[in-house]
Every structure is written in structure tokens, then in C-alpha cells.
Enzyme design. Sequence first.
Site, PDB file in Angstrom:
ATOM      1  N   HIS B  38       0.823  -1.207   0.000  1.00 58.19           N
ATOM      2  CA  HIS B  38       0.000   0.000   0.000  1.00 58.19           C
ATOM      3  C   HIS B  38       0.860   1.260   0.000  1.00 58.19           C
ATOM      4  CE1 HIS B  38      -3.647  -2.326   0.689  1.00 58.19           C
ATOM      5  NE2 HIS B  38      -4.325  -1.216   0.478  1.00 58.19           N
ATOM      6  N   LYS B 103     -10.158  -7.716   7.856  1.00 56.93           N
ATOM      7  CA  LYS B 103     -10.898  -7.984   9.091  1.00 56.93           C
ATOM      8  C   LYS B 103     -10.780  -6.794  10.014  1.00 56.93           C
ATOM      9  CE  LYS B 103      -7.176 -10.548  11.469  1.00 56.93           C
ATOM     10  NZ  LYS B 103      -6.961 -10.028  12.816  1.00 56.93           N
TER      11      LYS B 103
HETATM   12  S1  SF4 Z   1      -6.521 -16.048  13.734  1.00 56.87           S
HETATM   13 FE1  SF4 Z   1      -4.916 -15.174  15.015  1.00 56.87          FE
HETATM   14  S2  SF4 Z   1      -3.031 -15.366  13.874  1.00 56.87           S
HETATM   15 FE2  SF4 Z   1      -4.745 -15.626  12.443  1.00 56.87          FE
HETATM   16  S3  SF4 Z   1      -5.163 -13.582  11.610  1.00 56.87           S
HETATM   17 FE3  SF4 Z   1      -6.467 -13.852  13.393  1.00 56.87          FE
HETATM   18  S4  SF4 Z   1      -5.286 -12.964  15.090  1.00 56.87           S
HETATM   19 FE4  SF4 Z   1      -3.867 -13.343  13.415  1.00 56.87          FE
END
Ligand code: SF4
Lengths: 280, 184
Positions: B38, B103
Site C-alpha cells: 500500500h 478484518k
Molecule cells: S486467527 Fe490469530 S493469527 Fe490468524 S489472523 Fe487472526 S489474530 Fe492473526
Amino acid sequence: MKELEAAKITEVVALLCKEANFELEDDVQDALEKAFEKEESPAGKEVLRQIVENSRIARSEQIPMCQDTGLAVIFAELGQDLHITGGDFETAINEGVKNGYTDGYLRKSSLADPIRGGNTGDNTPAVIHLTLVPGDRLKLWIVPKGGGSENMSRIAMMKPADGVEGIKKFVVDNIRAASGNPCPPVIVGIGIGGTFERCAQLAKKALLREIGSKHSDPFYADLEEELLGLVNDLGVGPMGFGGITTALAVHIEVAPRHIASFPVSMNLNCHAARHKYIEL
Amino acid sequence: MAEYSLKTPLKDEDIKKLKAGDKVSLTGTVYTARDAAHARLVALLDDGKELPIPLEGQVIYYVGPSPTPPGKAIGSAGPTTSYRMDPYAPALLDNGLKGMIGKGARNDAVVDSMKKNVAVYFAATGGAAALISRSITSAEVVAYEDLGAEAVRKLTVKDFPLIVAQDCQGGNVYEEGQKKYRKE
Ligand code: SF4
């Protein structure tokens, strides 16, 4: 004096780095399946369905459950009557990490310099917490730790007057603020007491405990349960989409503190809570 | 919670009907980029230079996959936390980007830019990386190979399972969903 080949340590660490990333332990898998049954929010339930299916795929295909295969955090208890031969302990561990992360097609997330960068290329060095204990065994806990949940971890140097209420507020406020970022449902490790650095380490150590285990002191066992209730009342839910499952467990570890200090730390682990244990 | 199947490139009318909380299954081309990529893309835009990938109607997925094992199209490939891309996202949206996948919630500047440019932010399930890798049928590094896991890849995806996290009207699944289940 009992002897242990450094090469054996390397071999075991390599294997467990892979296994930890491919095979979610039963305590976590069971807790996730139960959470899936109970979850009321449709989006939250869909997330839990995906997570449960994900760990099955990872296990059967022997691929990492999460692309962030973490920094290799290793807790070791070394019996003082055990003699390591044919190499030194730290090199043996790091060789194991290097081999495991390379052969296992695990992601290398270790930057050699925190500001100037430069990937070390093999995910070393491991973060090693070593204690010397009586006996002639070596106990190893391999806990690869991803960045997302680590970044939402916090420490506070509170006032002794803040007491238990201060701890509750610290935990609840920080998990609310973390929202979906640490990949909930999370496991909450809490350290209370010690010095600044000991306190942080306690929180990490609290993550080694199995889900469902209680603190041996009923006072802290009760506090763990109360905190779990408070955290789940936040409604953050799986991936922060809302729901009744925000945390699978709260584990507390404590240590004596200075009369003037009241350190409290919180280390979050995501649902991809990878941990493997072996005794050599 | 409506359900949609969408194909890339995304059109305004695809995006306008999406509401936070909807389920989307995405098929087509998706580009990957994380923090380091980015920074480079936005630096090029600032200098008025051409980008190594098209942006018009495109979707960027915030992911740094694990290495590709033999016989697979890609390694495990779940989303990374999106707020780290917030400082860069508006510049890309202003230049035609229509969708982002990651996310965790986005900041107000990104939301304002999504409203202005008619764009959508999807969440994939963090940590469901093995499952998601099954919906990626091909992957090819198209820029910044030196960044390793963070290189820009062109992915072909089929039925990539997503949730509309923040829509172009300001709807936000994190706020709305959590409010519903909060007991305080
Ligand atoms: S599950 Fe855990 S290691 Fe995987 S992206 Fe989410 S916070 Fe990071």
C-alpha cells in the site's frame, strides 16, 4: 548425569512448530464446537461454522489453519540435572524453528530489525522463556503467536487502590476497543502483579493453560469466571460481528508485587490458539 | 441478512444494494496488498505514476499468504487486520477501487471515502485461512516480488465467503451487531 542431544531438541521443535499450526488442540476445537452450537447471532454462527470447518481442513490437509503462523514463542523448563550435548540450547531451538517453518511451508514473519526491517527468512529467532527447575527433564511448550491478537494486548501500571474493580475495567474496556481485530472468540490471558516485564510474561503464560482449566486458588478461579461473563456480555461476538461468544476462556496468573505497584497485563490469543506440549 | 453472489469488477449498482451484515460470495479477480505494498502504491499515485495493477472496479484483499505447498494454488490465505491500511485506502478509492477485504473495522476517513466513491468493505473470517484458500483457484505475483508474503498477487477466486462489514451508506456490522448482543 542424564544427557539430551541438541539435535533431538531441534527435531522435536521442528515437528511441533508444524503440528501446532496444522492441528488445533482438542481443548480449543471442543470449545469452538460448543460455541457454534450456542451462538445466537446468525453472522456469529456463520463465522464459527467456518472456523470449525477450517481447522478440520487444516488438520486433514496438513496446512496452516491461519496464514499468520506467528512468531515462535517457546516456554521451556529445563531440569538442572539434564546435560545438553552436541550443541547449545538456544541454537538447537532456533534450528528447530527454522526447519519447521521451512519444511512446513509456514509463513516467515520475523523482521530482523524492528525499524529498518529485513525478514530473517526463516522465522527465527524464537522468543524463548527458559526457567531452570529441579529434575532431569526438559519440558517444552510451543506456542506460535500471531500478530492480530498480540497487537490488541495491553499492560497497565495501575495504582494499588484500583484493586479488582480496576482489573475488570481494564479487561472489559480493552476487549471492547479491540472489537473484531484480535479474531474473537479469544482466549484472555491476564497477568497480575510482579514487575513490568514479569507481569507481561505472566499473561503470556496464562495462555498455555488448557481451556476449561481453573486457577488453583478459588479466589482467582472465581475472578476468571466473573471476567469471562463480563467479556461475553460485551456482545462483540465472533469476528466482532456481534454475538454471545467473545471469549472462550479467561486465565489469570499472579505473582507477588512491589507495595507501590499494581501491574496488570492482558495478552489475547485468537481462536487459532496454537499450543503444543512435550516432555523430553 | 441477505445473500448475494457477485462478480468482479464491481459496479455501483452491485455495491449500492449491499447492507452491513449481508453475506456475499465473490467470484472473479482480486488483488492482494498489505501495508508495504500500500505504501508503494500510494507513493506512485502521489508522484502521478502508473500503478502495476488496475484499480477501476477492482477489489483488494489484505492478505499475506503462507508459502504455497506443492500441488496447491496458494498457501493458507486469511485476512489481516484492516486498520493498518486505513491511511492509504482513501487514495485508492479515489482512483477507482470499489472493494476491500480484510478484518476489523475501518476509520471515519475510509468510511467517508467509501460513501463518496460508492465502495464496500467486506470482512472475511480471520483465521479461516485454510478454508478460504480453497476458494482461490489461481495466484500469480504481479508486483513487488521482493516483499515476499506481502507481494501483490492477482488471485482468481470462486465463491469467496464474505460478510459486508461496512457498506456505502455508513452501515457497520460491528456497531450494529454488537449493540444487539450487548448486555450492560
Ligand atoms: S486467527 Fe490469530 S493469527 Fe490468524 S489472523 Fe487472526 S489474530 Fe492473526
